[in-house]
Design an enzyme around this catalytic site. Structure first.
Site, short mmCIF file in Angstrom:
data_model
loop_
_atom_site.label_atom_id
_atom_site.label_comp_id
_atom_site.label_asym_id
_atom_site.label_seq_id
_atom_site.Cartn_x
_atom_site.Cartn_y
_atom_site.Cartn_z
CB CYS A 111 -0.98 -0.22 1.07
SG CYS A 111 -1.84 1.64 1.30
CG HIS A 182 0.07 -4.41 -7.55
ND1 HIS A 182 -0.86 -3.70 -7.05
CD2 HIS A 182 0.27 -3.95 -8.94
CE1 HIS A 182 -1.34 -3.01 -7.84
NE2 HIS A 182 -1.00 -3.21 -8.96
#
Length: 358
Positions: A111, A182
């Site tokens: 994040c 990711h």
């Protein structure tokens, strides 16, 4: 298969021909994948691995645990995602999560928000692989369920090849065997969290090369996957696929996951069947004081792409928030999907045109 992995699968739904829930996972999404969302998604797919929103270790330890961690047993297999950078706090939070019954505990190292960086966790930890390794080691010592990591391919000006190899190598030395990557860099300055999900270019090849270099690890890919066809194609290169926004905005894409990803022969529920099975849960939650809109906001996309979608969304959006709103709101919205031309105030002959618009 390791003993720790077997623990993770103990609650996988019976009858599956593939007991690896990571083959397809729904990503942790802040303000989206709460317990009501996960219960709803579980009605569409019995096999996909579901993740909580990220919860900080401090919140788990000091906050309202039932509110933060409570979930319905029907959600299994379900994983808890934690945020933090203090090994002792993360170990305690992982222990608490395992006691609640989560099948996996995941550490967020992806994040990029300013708030997360100020707390020294999330994507900024890509620059501190040894600290992440210490956190993972402490968490593993505290629980018997698998401890996993979700990360980026790098941050800022890092070299993607060197940075990701170094990071994964350091964390894997703790015995951690499961990484969700990711396939974008995160830029810690200059881009918002939303922009960090869209602007940095996708580099699927980098994640594929990681799997080739580390066949001993379970490598799952995340980022930009928009359809089940795309997810299936990724499985030729990696162990699993995690999909986020596409599953939230169009949840019925999960309807074929069990058959195509996990090889089950279970019948696929229609959209209407999903809602009929969701209603008893909604009734139970309403009786506990949960506002209807807290649940209906997660089902707005169920009819996307089919006639009646607009009427469904409009009725729920305009009605579910009103005082006293109950099951009838959902039942009325469902009825509108069966006669969308009436809902739109159009003649039956306009149905085809409306379907295209939806």
């Amino acid at each position: 298969m390791s003993s720790a992995d077997q623990v993770c699968f103990r609650r996988n739904a019976p009858g599956s021909t593939d007991i690896r829930p990571w083959r397809f996972a729904v990503a942790p999404m802040m303000e989206w994948t709460d317990r009501h969302c996960r219960y709803f998604l579980r009605l569409i797919s019995a096999r996909a691995l579901l993740y909580t929103e990220m919860v900080t270790a401090q919140a788990v330890i000091h906050g309202h645990r039932d509110r933060l961690l409570g979930f319905d047993p029907a959600e299994h297999p379900v994983a808890l995602q934690l945020g933090g950078s203090d090994p002792a706090l993360l170990a305690e939070a992982a222990r608490i999560g395992a006691e609640f019954g989560y099948d996996e505990v995941n550490l967020n190292v992806g994040c990029p928000s300013d708030r997360v960086q100020s707390g020294r966790f999330g994507a900024c930890l890509m620059a501190e692989p040894e600290l992440v390794a210490d956190c993972i080691a402490a968490m593993q010592a505290a629980v018997s369920v698998p401890v996993t990591v979700k990360c980026r391919i790098g941050i800022d000006d890092q070299d993607e090849d060197e940075a990701l190899d170094r990071f994964v190598g350091a964390v894997a030395r703790t015995g951690c065997r499961h990484f969700i990557v990711h396939a974008r860099k995160a830029w810690l300055e200059g881009l918002s969290p939303k922009e960090n999900r869209e602007i940095p270019p996708l580099n699927y090849g980098r994640v594929h090369r990681l799997k080739q270099a580390r066949p001993d690890l379970t490598i799952c890919i995340n980022g930009g996957v928009q359809s089940l066809d795309e997810a299936v194609s990724q499985l030729a290169h990696v162990d699993g696929v995690m999909v986020g926004r596409a599953t939230y905005q169009n949840p019925y894409m999960l309807a074929e996951v069990d058959r195509r990803i996990f090889g089950t022969a279970a019948p696929t529920l229609s959209r209407e069947d999903v809602i009929e099975r969701f209603l008893p849960y909604v009734s139970q939650q309403l009786a506990k004081g949960t506002p209807l809109k807290a649940m209906t906001r997660h089902i707005l996309g169920l009819f996307n792409g089919v006639p009646g979608a607009r009427a469904w969304r409009r009725h729920l959006s305009e009605t579910a928030h009103k005082p006293g709103a109950g099951l009838g709101v959902i039942e009325d919205a469902l009825a509108l999907t069966r006669r969308p031309e009436q809902a739109a105030g159009q003649a039956p002959g306009a149905r085809a045109e409306m379907a295209v618009a939806d």
